[in-house]
Design an enzyme around this catalytic site. Structure first.
Site, PDB file in Angstrom:
ATOM      1  N   LYS A  51       1.044   9.646  -5.494  1.00 18.17           N
ATOM      2  CA  LYS A  51       1.532  10.987  -5.196  1.00 18.17           C
ATOM      3  C   LYS A  51       2.507  11.462  -6.277  1.00 18.17           C
ATOM      4  O   LYS A  51       2.454  12.617  -6.703  1.00 18.17           O
ATOM      5  CB  LYS A  51       2.229  11.012  -3.832  1.00 18.17           C
ATOM      6  CG  LYS A  51       1.321  10.780  -2.638  1.00 18.17           C
ATOM      7  CD  LYS A  51       0.289  11.864  -2.469  1.00 18.17           C
ATOM      8  CE  LYS A  51       0.873  13.159  -1.957  1.00 18.17           C
ATOM      9  NZ  LYS A  51      -0.199  14.193  -1.705  1.00 18.17           N
TER      10      LYS A  51
ATOM     11  N   TYR B  25       2.206   1.926  -3.422  1.00 18.44           N
ATOM     12  CA  TYR B  25       1.146   2.404  -4.303  1.00 18.44           C
ATOM     13  C   TYR B  25       0.820   3.867  -4.000  1.00 18.44           C
ATOM     14  O   TYR B  25       0.613   4.670  -4.918  1.00 18.44           O
ATOM     15  CB  TYR B  25      -0.097   1.528  -4.135  1.00 18.44           C
ATOM     16  CG  TYR B  25      -1.227   1.887  -5.072  1.00 18.44           C
ATOM     17  CD1 TYR B  25      -1.134   1.604  -6.438  1.00 18.44           C
ATOM     18  CD2 TYR B  25      -2.377   2.510  -4.606  1.00 18.44           C
ATOM     19  CE1 TYR B  25      -2.161   1.937  -7.313  1.00 18.44           C
ATOM     20  CE2 TYR B  25      -3.404   2.847  -5.470  1.00 18.44           C
ATOM     21  CZ  TYR B  25      -3.291   2.556  -6.815  1.00 18.44           C
ATOM     22  OH  TYR B  25      -4.312   2.882  -7.681  1.00 18.44           O
ATOM     23  N   TYR B  26       0.781   4.210  -2.724  1.00 19.26           N
ATOM     24  CA  TYR B  26       0.548   5.601  -2.317  1.00 19.26           C
ATOM     25  C   TYR B  26       1.620   6.516  -2.912  1.00 19.26           C
ATOM     26  O   TYR B  26       1.306   7.580  -3.471  1.00 19.26           O
ATOM     27  CB  TYR B  26       0.557   5.690  -0.788  1.00 19.26           C
ATOM     28  CG  TYR B  26       0.686   7.080  -0.224  1.00 19.26           C
ATOM     29  CD1 TYR B  26      -0.401   7.949  -0.201  1.00 19.26           C
ATOM     30  CD2 TYR B  26       1.907   7.531   0.286  1.00 19.26           C
ATOM     31  CE1 TYR B  26      -0.275   9.228   0.319  1.00 19.26           C
ATOM     32  CE2 TYR B  26       2.031   8.805   0.811  1.00 19.26           C
ATOM     33  CZ  TYR B  26       0.943   9.656   0.820  1.00 19.26           C
ATOM     34  OH  TYR B  26       1.072  10.918   1.340  1.00 19.26           O
ATOM     35  N   LEU B  27       2.885   6.122  -2.813  1.00 16.40           N
ATOM     36  CA  LEU B  27       3.964   6.925  -3.379  1.00 16.40           C
ATOM     37  C   LEU B  27       3.812   7.080  -4.884  1.00 16.40           C
ATOM     38  O   LEU B  27       4.067   8.149  -5.444  1.00 16.40           O
ATOM     39  CB  LEU B  27       5.316   6.306  -3.049  1.00 16.40           C
ATOM     40  CG  LEU B  27       5.743   6.319  -1.577  1.00 16.40           C
ATOM     41  CD1 LEU B  27       7.063   5.587  -1.403  1.00 16.40           C
ATOM     42  CD2 LEU B  27       5.853   7.752  -1.039  1.00 16.40           C
TER      43      LEU B  27
ATOM     44  N   PRO C 157       0.798  -1.233   0.000  1.00 14.99           N
ATOM     45  CA  PRO C 157       0.000   0.000   0.000  1.00 14.99           C
ATOM     46  C   PRO C 157       0.825   1.275   0.000  1.00 14.99           C
ATOM     47  O   PRO C 157       0.458   2.244  -0.660  1.00 14.99           O
ATOM     48  CB  PRO C 157      -0.830  -0.127   1.285  1.00 14.99           C
ATOM     49  CG  PRO C 157      -0.925  -1.593   1.543  1.00 14.99           C
ATOM     50  CD  PRO C 157       0.385  -2.156   1.073  1.00 14.99           C
TER      51      PRO C 157
END
Length: 210
Positions: free
Chosen positions: A129, A124-126, A121
């Site tokens: 962003k 994926y967040y990075l 997760p």
């Protein structure tokens, strides 16, 4: 300046509003739920209701600058990460451009330009962003992208380390908010992305040395 803050009800967002008001800016906090409004009004901010996944034209129109400090949160799944952290940011960027609002400051994350440093997760967040950051860089707006390290609730010190790339580190939310608001009118931050962790330089001097 009239400044719209997306994600105004978050910990960092509220601090951004406070710094804006302390420096005599006109702060507009954007929230999704009207029940969040009293908390922001109590610190002196104007409050507007809007959804990053919908039309934001009326909220952005007439602003001098936009700050994106929203986030999907750690308790949501990848779909909401995509909807808010990437697509919501892109929607706000595109709306600012259409409404003639040139100044845009993005609260991003350290390693957003290196999403392969993490898996699952967080990786994926990075990625999300990073894709939002890249869209901002290519938008033609006068942007600043602030990529802090791990966020803490420690008291702000007013002293930071800022560079295009830094090693892992942490930074208080108060210092992040201070950097974002100070960046608004610091021309040396225009069209730049930088990492941010705690350090030894006073914030105004750190930004001037970028």
């Amino acid at each position: 300046m009239k400044v719209l803050v997306a994600g105004a009800n978050g910990h960092t967002g509220r601090l951004i509003l406070q710094y804006l008001l302390e420096r005599d800016h006109e702060a507009y906090g954007m929230v999704r739920d009207e029940q969040q409004a009293p908390r922001l009004k109590n610190i002196g901010a104007h409050v507007v209701t809007g959804d990053l996944e919908k039309d934001l034209s009326d909220l952005v129109k007439g602003m001098d600058a936009v700050i994106f400090a929203a986030g999907s949160g750690s308790k949501t799944g990848p779909e909401k990460t995509k909807d808010v952290d990437r697509d919501g940011a892109i929607n706000l960027i595109d709306t600012a451009k259409k409404q003639g609002v040139d100044r845009f400051v993005m609260l991003s994350s350290i390693f957003a330009d290196q999403p392969d440093v993490a898996e699952g997760p967080f990786g994926y967040y990075l990625q999300m962003k990073g894709e939002a950051d890249e869209h901002l860089r290519n938008s033609g707006l006068t942007y600043t992208i602030v990529r802090p390290g791990g966020l803490t609730h420690e008291d702000p010190t007013g002293k930071v380390h800022i560079a295009e790339d830094v090693e892992r580190g942490s930074i208080s939310r108060g210092d992040v908010a201070n950097v974002i608001v100070t960046s608004l009118e610091e021309s040396n931050t225009y069209h730049k992305s930088f990492d941010l962790i705690e350090g030894e330089d006073e914030i105004p001097e750190a930004l001037k040395k970028l």
